[in-house]
Every structure is written in structure tokens, then in C-alpha cells.
Scaffold this motif. Structure first.
Motif, PDB file in Angstrom:
ATOM      1  N   ILE A 123      24.085  97.286  35.238  1.00  9.42           N
ATOM      2  CA  ILE A 123      23.595  98.195  34.439  1.00  9.42           C
ATOM      3  C   ILE A 123      24.274  99.782  34.830  1.00  9.42           C
ATOM      4  O   ILE A 123      24.475 100.490  33.792  1.00  9.42           O
ATOM      5  CB  ILE A 123      21.827  98.656  34.680  1.00  9.42           C
ATOM      6  N   GLU A 124      24.422 100.289  35.802  1.00 11.92           N
ATOM      7  CA  GLU A 124      24.841 101.386  36.248  1.00 11.92           C
ATOM      8  C   GLU A 124      26.406 101.426  35.836  1.00 11.92           C
ATOM      9  O   GLU A 124      27.007 102.247  35.517  1.00 11.92           O
ATOM     10  CB  GLU A 124      25.074 101.579  37.852  1.00 11.92           C
ATOM     11  N   PRO A 180      21.130  95.818  39.112  1.00 12.04           N
ATOM     12  CA  PRO A 180      21.330  97.154  38.708  1.00 12.04           C
ATOM     13  C   PRO A 180      22.781  97.521  39.022  1.00 12.04           C
ATOM     14  O   PRO A 180      22.866  98.555  38.207  1.00 12.04           O
ATOM     15  CB  PRO A 180      20.309  97.819  39.987  1.00 12.04           C
ATOM     16  N   GLU A 198      11.973  95.484  36.096  1.00 12.95           N
ATOM     17  CA  GLU A 198      12.517  95.251  37.285  1.00 12.95           C
ATOM     18  C   GLU A 198      12.958  94.232  37.833  1.00 12.95           C
ATOM     19  O   GLU A 198      12.839  93.038  37.111  1.00 12.95           O
ATOM     20  CB  GLU A 198      11.734  96.067  38.556  1.00 12.95           C
ATOM     21  N   ASP A 258      19.985  92.739  30.063  1.00 11.35           N
ATOM     22  CA  ASP A 258      19.358  92.272  31.110  1.00 11.35           C
ATOM     23  C   ASP A 258      19.548  93.257  32.334  1.00 11.35           C
ATOM     24  O   ASP A 258      20.653  93.840  32.779  1.00 11.35           O
ATOM     25  CB  ASP A 258      20.167  90.935  31.545  1.00 11.35           C
ATOM     26  N   THR A 259      18.404  93.651  32.962  1.00 16.97           N
ATOM     27  CA  THR A 259      18.452  94.678  33.948  1.00 16.97           C
ATOM     28  C   THR A 259      18.040  94.231  35.457  1.00 16.97           C
ATOM     29  O   THR A 259      17.940  94.912  36.320  1.00 16.97           O
ATOM     30  CB  THR A 259      17.478  95.661  33.504  1.00 16.97           C
ATOM     31  N   ARG A 260      18.283  92.604  35.494  1.00 14.28           N
ATOM     32  CA  ARG A 260      18.116  92.125  36.891  1.00 14.28           C
ATOM     33  C   ARG A 260      19.081  92.395  37.742  1.00 14.28           C
ATOM     34  O   ARG A 260      18.845  92.528  39.256  1.00 14.28           O
ATOM     35  CB  ARG A 260      17.925  90.510  36.602  1.00 14.28           C
ATOM     36  N   LYS A 301      26.402 101.741  31.987  1.00 16.77           N
ATOM     37  CA  LYS A 301      26.318 103.512  31.772  1.00 16.77           C
ATOM     38  C   LYS A 301      27.383 104.361  32.024  1.00 16.77           C
ATOM     39  O   LYS A 301      27.612 105.365  31.162  1.00 16.77           O
ATOM     40  CB  LYS A 301      24.841 103.753  32.610  1.00 16.77           C
ATOM     41  N   ASN A 316      12.971  99.145  31.008  1.00 12.77           N
ATOM     42  CA  ASN A 316      12.462  99.232  32.332  1.00 12.77           C
ATOM     43  C   ASN A 316      11.976  98.192  32.773  1.00 12.77           C
ATOM     44  O   ASN A 316      10.687  98.330  33.026  1.00 12.77           O
ATOM     45  CB  ASN A 316      11.457 100.489  32.310  1.00 12.77           C
ATOM     46  N   ILE A 338      18.308  99.517  27.045  1.00 15.94           N
ATOM     47  CA  ILE A 338      18.036  99.116  28.574  1.00 15.94           C
ATOM     48  C   ILE A 338      16.616  99.268  28.875  1.00 15.94           C
ATOM     49  O   ILE A 338      16.028 100.483  28.906  1.00 15.94           O
ATOM     50  CB  ILE A 338      18.974  99.989  29.432  1.00 15.94           C
TER      51      ILE A 338
END
Length: 210
Positions: free
Chosen positions: A66-67, A63, A84, A59-61, A70, A82, A80
Motif C-alpha cells: 500500500i505504501e 502495508p 487492518e 487489498d490492504t493486508r 501511494k 481501512n 484503499i
């Protein structure tokens, strides 16, 4: 004209004082605007991605989440996308409505955290879309001398965003829990399509921008 979008976390903070907040902002020269809901659009993107990909989708909601992943997990066994965050989708819609054809207008997108603020400002700067600025609610309160309410105890955007998509979704929030959940999901033999992740425990109401 100066426009401002109040994100859902801030609305929840001011729930019984929201009308007063809107009037205060208008008295200070800002018209409060609301985009059409982008929820179903974002859900549909994730659903199609999960169907298409053979790996666990993250889920990339958020950020910040996600960081964090990573930085701490070097693994190719998850995907992951793309896609937004809803806040960025909403900003694009508001840009098209209020700014694109009238460069004299200005639009502020309020965010519950510095991560979303930084992401929004980076995206719009890279795309050379002028007239849009992303600011945390703390930034706004300081700039416009607005009384800040206490953080809401329950997030208006809790875990469970993907529950109606007929996918196998693992839901987790909290920094250490997120890392452990993603690692375990990859290493286990469970049939998981998507990991819903919010870095702040409980949701965006715990963000550093509110």
C-alpha cells in the motif's frame, strides 16, 4: 508472564521442528499462544467493502504494498479501505485475552517483515495499549539466540485469499508487477472488484524479517 505468537510464515519455516522451537521458547520464558482465526472476519470486511464501493478496492493486508502504491500512483480511481492486516486483527484478540486485564503480562507478536512490525508498534502505541511489542523473526532470533531456519520456498499465505468470495479479483505479487497491475486495472474497462497485492514476490515468505 511473557507470551509470544509465532506467525504462519515462521511456522512454515520450522514445520518439522516446530515442537522443538516451542519448547526452546518456553525454556527461555515465553509461552507460545495462538489466536482464534481471523481469516473469515477479514474476508467478510473486504467483501462488504467491495459491494459498497463503486471503485476498485485494494487489498490492504500488505502495508508495504500500500505504501509503495501511494508513493508511485497518484490516482483517485481506486479505494484503499481501512481494513487492518490479519496479523493486526490477531494481535488485538491476543491483547484482549492476555494483556487487557493483566498489565503485568507481556505479549510479542512476531512478523515476517519490518513493515508489519512498524505498523503494529505504531497502532498499539497510538492506542496506548501497553505490554504488546511487534518484532520480526530476525529480531527474535537475535534477541533470544535462536537458530534461524532457511526461508520456506512456498508461502503459507499465497495469492488466492479472496477466491471464494464470488468477486472479480486480480491477483498479483512482486514490486513492479503490483504497480503495473493496479495501474492497468484502473485504466482498463475490466470489471474488477478487488486487487489482491503482495509486495514480496510469491508472498510473505520473502519478507525482510525472516
Amino acid at each position: 508472564m511473557n507470551y509470544i505468537w509465532i506467525n504462519p510464515v515462521v511456522k512454515a519455516m520450522y514445520f518439522d521442528k516446530l515442537e522443538d522451537l516451542v519448547r526452546e521458547l518456553e525454556n527461555k520464558g515465553y509461552k507460545v499462544v495462538e489466536p482464534p482465526s481471523q481469516v473469515e472476519i477479514v474476508k467478510d470486511k473486504f467483501k462488504h467493502t467491495c459491494i459498497k464501493e463503486g471503485k476498485i478496492v485494494l487489498d490492504t493486508r500488505c502495508p508495504a504494498a500500500i505504501e509503495y502504491i501511494k508513493e508511485n500512483l497518484k490516482n483517485d480511481d481506486f479505494y484503499i479501505p481501512n481494513i487492518e492486516p490479519i496479523l493486526i486483527h490477531s494481535a488485538r484478540v491476543l491483547y484482549n485475552i492476555y494483556i487487557r486485564d493483566n498489565k503485568e503480562n507481556a505479549l510479542i507478536i512476531t512478523t515476517p517483515c519490518s513493515s508489519l512490525r512498524n505498523m503494529g508498534n505504531y497502532i498499539f502505541k497510538e492506542e496506548k495499549k501497553c505490554g504488546v511489542a511487534f518484532k520480526t523473526w530476525n529480531d527474535i532470533c537475535k534477541k533470544l539466540d535462536i537458530k534461524k531456519e532457511e526461508k520456506c520456498s512456498i508461502s503459507p499465505i499465497p495469492l488466492g485469499f479472496f477466491r471464494d468470495l464470488n468477486l472479480n479479483v486480480l491477483e498479483v505479487s512482486g514490486q513492479q508487477k503490483v504497480l503495473k497491475a493496479v495501474k492497468n486495472a484502473v485504466e482498463s474497462n475490466e470489471d474488477i472488484n478487488l486487487v489482491e497485492i503482495l509486495l514480496c514476490e510469491g508472498g510473505c515468505n520473502a519478507g525482510d524479517g525472516v
